[in-house]
Design a protein around this motif. Structure first.
Motif, PDB file in Angstrom:
ATOM      1  N   ASN A  43       0.812  -1.205   0.000  1.00 45.91           N
ATOM      2  CA  ASN A  43       0.000   0.000   0.000  1.00 45.91           C
ATOM      3  C   ASN A  43       0.856   1.270   0.000  1.00 45.91           C
ATOM      4  O   ASN A  43       0.717   2.104  -0.896  1.00 45.91           O
TER       5      ASN A  43
ATOM      6  N   ASP B 104      -9.918   3.890  -2.198  1.00 47.57           N
ATOM      7  CA  ASP B 104      -8.817   3.232  -1.484  1.00 47.57           C
ATOM      8  C   ASP B 104      -8.703   3.851  -0.102  1.00 47.57           C
ATOM      9  O   ASP B 104      -8.877   5.074   0.056  1.00 47.57           O
TER      10      ASP B 104
ATOM     11  N   CYS C 202      -4.620   7.467  -3.085  1.00 38.08           N
ATOM     12  CA  CYS C 202      -5.659   8.112  -3.896  1.00 38.08           C
ATOM     13  C   CYS C 202      -5.103   9.339  -4.621  1.00 38.08           C
ATOM     14  O   CYS C 202      -5.338   9.527  -5.823  1.00 38.08           O
TER      15      CYS C 202
ATOM     16  N   TYR D 188     -12.002  10.826  -5.975  1.00 33.51           N
ATOM     17  CA  TYR D 188     -11.533   9.737  -5.111  1.00 33.51           C
ATOM     18  C   TYR D 188     -12.141   9.852  -3.719  1.00 33.51           C
ATOM     19  O   TYR D 188     -12.554  10.929  -3.274  1.00 33.51           O
TER      20      TYR D 188
ATOM     21  N   THR E 205     -11.912   7.598   0.367  1.00 30.41           N
ATOM     22  CA  THR E 205     -11.272   6.549   1.165  1.00 30.41           C
ATOM     23  C   THR E 205     -12.294   5.603   1.797  1.00 30.41           C
ATOM     24  O   THR E 205     -11.908   4.636   2.444  1.00 30.41           O
TER      25      THR E 205
ATOM     26  N   CYS F   5     -10.945   0.304  -7.511  1.00 23.85           N
ATOM     27  CA  CYS F   5     -11.350   0.006  -6.130  1.00 23.85           C
ATOM     28  C   CYS F   5     -10.357  -0.927  -5.460  1.00 23.85           C
ATOM     29  O   CYS F   5     -10.009  -1.984  -6.007  1.00 23.85           O
ATOM     30  N   ASP F   6      -9.903  -0.528  -4.278  1.00 18.77           N
ATOM     31  CA  ASP F   6      -9.026  -1.399  -3.491  1.00 18.77           C
ATOM     32  C   ASP F   6      -9.809  -2.634  -3.053  1.00 18.77           C
ATOM     33  O   ASP F   6     -11.005  -2.553  -2.747  1.00 18.77           O
TER      34      ASP F   6
ATOM     35  N   MET G  56     -10.088  -3.448   2.354  1.00 20.93           N
ATOM     36  CA  MET G  56     -10.263  -2.193   3.070  1.00 20.93           C
ATOM     37  C   MET G  56     -11.067  -2.454   4.336  1.00 20.93           C
ATOM     38  O   MET G  56     -11.844  -3.415   4.399  1.00 20.93           O
TER      39      MET G  56
ATOM     40  N   LYS H 130      -0.533  -3.888  -6.687  1.00 17.96           N
ATOM     41  CA  LYS H 130       0.279  -2.854  -6.057  1.00 17.96           C
ATOM     42  C   LYS H 130       1.665  -3.422  -5.741  1.00 17.96           C
ATOM     43  O   LYS H 130       1.758  -4.589  -5.321  1.00 17.96           O
TER      44      LYS H 130
END
Length: 645
Positions: A277, A530, A536, A551, A553, A573-574, A577, A626
């Motif tokens: 991340n 994210d 972001c 964006y 969170t 999209c992450d 989370m 990532k």
């Protein structure tokens, strides 16, 4: 009574012979050791007197006499000089009963000879030649799969062993009879028989005492020891059973290691996710800054940045950013290696230059090699590219090089040892890579197990026994072969055979530098979700020149906007989370705006839960790992938005 006298070159047995005649014993002299054994075979003697030789080594004769028919019944008396007393102990342990010292003290010698005569008379008659165990004894001793032996109460010499016992220790029955466990070096430590003897004297029996024994080839076995007194051939003997726990112990170790590896895999996946991340926005921002600086330099000098004046104040900054990106790439590689603990990697096979892989690997292994041996590289000129995976090949070569170095003593005598790396074409379509050392070599009896999981010849704590097994599996998965040849005391060679690459295969090349592409395409509206705010902003910074970016969170916050009909061409999209994760968001989107689910691209730092893995296998959505390559992210975004347009 009859007595057999076995002379030696240094002991005169005449005084003993004279005393025997006075006691009414009929002595017979043997010419030498061989004649004595022959005479005893033909007509066993109740009393045998053996003269010590200069070396004091008569243990072979003593054991040979004990092994003769009726040899267990005879009294064996040694005749020695006072200066040879210290050499008598091994002979007494091997089966001799007593000793006489020259010159003879007639009273003492007479008493010892009378005791020897009584000892012979009181000993039980030996088993007849046609003696056979029957009933329960036969089942327990001969048919039992449990290693079992019968030993004398005094001296602990083997008088009977079953087949399972000979298999455990690796000695034949003939090699074990009338020898002791100490003679054969069967215990792991010299103190072990004393420990067991103390327990036996204290308890009268041994019930499941754990110990380790050594077989003839040096292999250690975990055993449980059960011992007790039982009558055998009319007299009390010690019966001992050795159930072998080795396989059970190995299985327990494998299960323990399997649990440990599973824990390590879960931990590694979690660590990789947490590193990926921040690494994602570090890499993205470095790429963005590097690209923007390159553009500034290009506008200011009207020339590529590499040709800009070396004194330009921003040139050094550009170089520093490039080095920082290289460092981030290395961290990404390390994190990728961590993730291999948690999943089966199905990496694509490409055309690989083994020379380049070897050179990179040799750089990594140089610390292990340079203090132990000289390195010799022998690369063939006609070696083509091979079909494989460069990171997996690097893992195999590194393991072989480290093993080669550890096989050579670290005594600072590197000039007298050599590690040779050789590549050549063995046949059309097959490339050989060999790693040879001048180390200790591998014993022939161990060669068949060298690739077995958990088998290692290294000391405890140095190796797990998994390295070569993993290497063998990796090479096999790439369509190759792995072989070993060794000369004990002279060294070992591991050979890796790999198929050459086909012309249609993609060649492995350097990964493109993360940067922003100026290529065109339709402008779209992108939603980034994210839980890392800086990630972001990094994604927004990359996409902003080409797309309109929104964006957040928190995935739950954007659902009302989507339900209200807000339009997005692409949703990044992450996956993992807090509160609402990517899987929950996808399910909610399926209910609210099912037409948008195909526009979701998942950003993932590693799916380290079973639920996440199953989800990614089930849905057809694209994903970006990532830390992502900014150029690849732009390309995927353009592709999805172009499809929507």
């Amino acid at each position: 009574m009859r007595a057999l006298l076995v002379p030696s070159g240094s002991i005169d047995l005449s005084p003993v012979e004279h005393l025997l005649r006075q006691l009414g014993v009929t002595p017979t002299r043997a010419r030498d050791d061989e004649a004595a054994i022959t005479a005893f075979h033909l007509s066993p003697y109740p009393l045998v007197l053996v003269g010590m030789d200069e070396a004091g080594d008569r243990i072979v004769l003593v054991r040979a006499l004990r092994a003769c028919p009726r040899g267990t019944q005879a009294s064996l008396v040694l005749v020695a000089r006072p200066e040879q007393v210290e050499k008598l102990q091994p002979l007494l342990e091997a089966g001799a009963d007593d000793f006489l010292l020259l010159p003879l003290d007639e009273a003492s010698a007479t008493l010892r000879l009378r005791l020897a005569e009584r000892r012979s008379a009181e000993r039980p008659q030996p088993l007849p030649d046609d003696f056979e165990l029957d009933g329960l004894c036969a089942v327990l001793l001969r048919e039992s799969p449990v290693p079992t032996c019968i030993t004398t109460r005094e001296g602990s010499a083997f008088v009977e062993v079953n087949d399972a016992c000979t298999r455990l220790f690796g000695y034949s029955r003939e090699e074990m009879l009338w020898r002791t466990a100490k003679d054969l070096n069967l215990w792991e430590t010299p103190l072990e028989p004393d420990r067991l003897s103390a327990l036996f004297q204290e308890q009268g029996v041994l019930r499941g005492v754990e110990s380790r024994v050594r077989s003839k080839d040096g292999e250690m076995h975990h055993v449980l020891i059960y011992s007790g007194i039982a009558e055998y051939a009319g007299t009390p003997h010690v019966v001992t059973m050795f159930p072998d726990l080795t396989e059970r112990k190995q299985m327990q170790a494998r299960l323990l290691l399997s649990d440990r590896m599973a824990s390590v895999g879960t931990l590694a996946a979690g660590v990789a996710h947490e590193i990926n991340n921040p690494l994602a926005y570090v890499t993205a921002n470095l790429g963005y800054a590097h690209e923007e600086l390159v553009r500034l330099l290009e506008r200011g000098t009207a020339a590529p940045p590499d040709s800009a004046p070396a004194t330009h104040p921003l040139k050094a900054v550009c170089v520093a950013l490039g080095e920082a990106l290289d460092g981030a790439d290395r961290v990404q590689t390390i994190v990728g290696d961590l993730k291999t603990f948690s999943r089966d990697t199905q990496e694509p096979l490409r055309a690989v230059d083994v020379k380049k892989v070897l050179d990179r690997t040799l750089n990594l292994a140089s610390g292990e090699i340079r203090h132990r041996a000289k390195l010799v590289k022998e690369y063939g000129e006609d070696v083509p590219l091979v079909r494989g995976n460069d990171s997996r090949l690097g893992q195999v070569f590194l393991n072989l090089l480290v093993n080669a170095a550890q096989a050579i003593p670290s005594d600072g005598d590197a000039d007298h040892h050599e590690i040779r790396v050789r590549t050549h074409l063995v046949s059309p379509g097959k490339v050989s890579v060999e790693v040879s050392d001048t180390g200790a070599g591998i014993a022939p009896e161990l060669m068949g197990r060298i690739f077995d999981p958990f088998f290692t010849t290294k000391p405890p704590g140095v190796g797990t026994g998994l390295g070569l097994s993993i290497c063998h599996n990796l090479i096999h998965a790439m369509g190759g072969e792995m072989h070993v040849r060794s000369d004990l005391g002279r060294g070992t060679t591991f050979q890796v055979l790999l198929p050459s690459a086909t012309t249609a295969m993609e060649q492995a090349g350097p990964e493109p530098r993360p940067g922003v592409s100026s290529a065109g395409g339709p402008r779209g509206r992108v939603l980034v979700i994210d839980d890392e705010p800086m990630l972001c902003t990094a994604v927004e910074r990359i996409l902003r020149p080409h797309h309109d970016v929104v964006y957040t969170t928190l995935a739950a916050e954007v659902l009302p906007r989507l339900e209200a009909g807000e339009h997005f061409d692409l949703i990044l999209c992450d996956l993992m989370m807090p509160k609402m994760n990517g899987m929950d968001f996808h399910a909610a989107l399926q209910r609210l705006r099912p037409e948008l689910t195909g526009r979701v691209i998942f950003l993932t730092g590693g799916a380290f839960t079973a639920q996440a893995k199953t989800f990614l296998e089930r849905v057809p959505n694209r994903r970006v790992e990532k830390p992502f390559n900014a150029r690849a992210l732009l390309a995927v975004a353009r592709e999805v938005i172009a499809t929507v347009s």
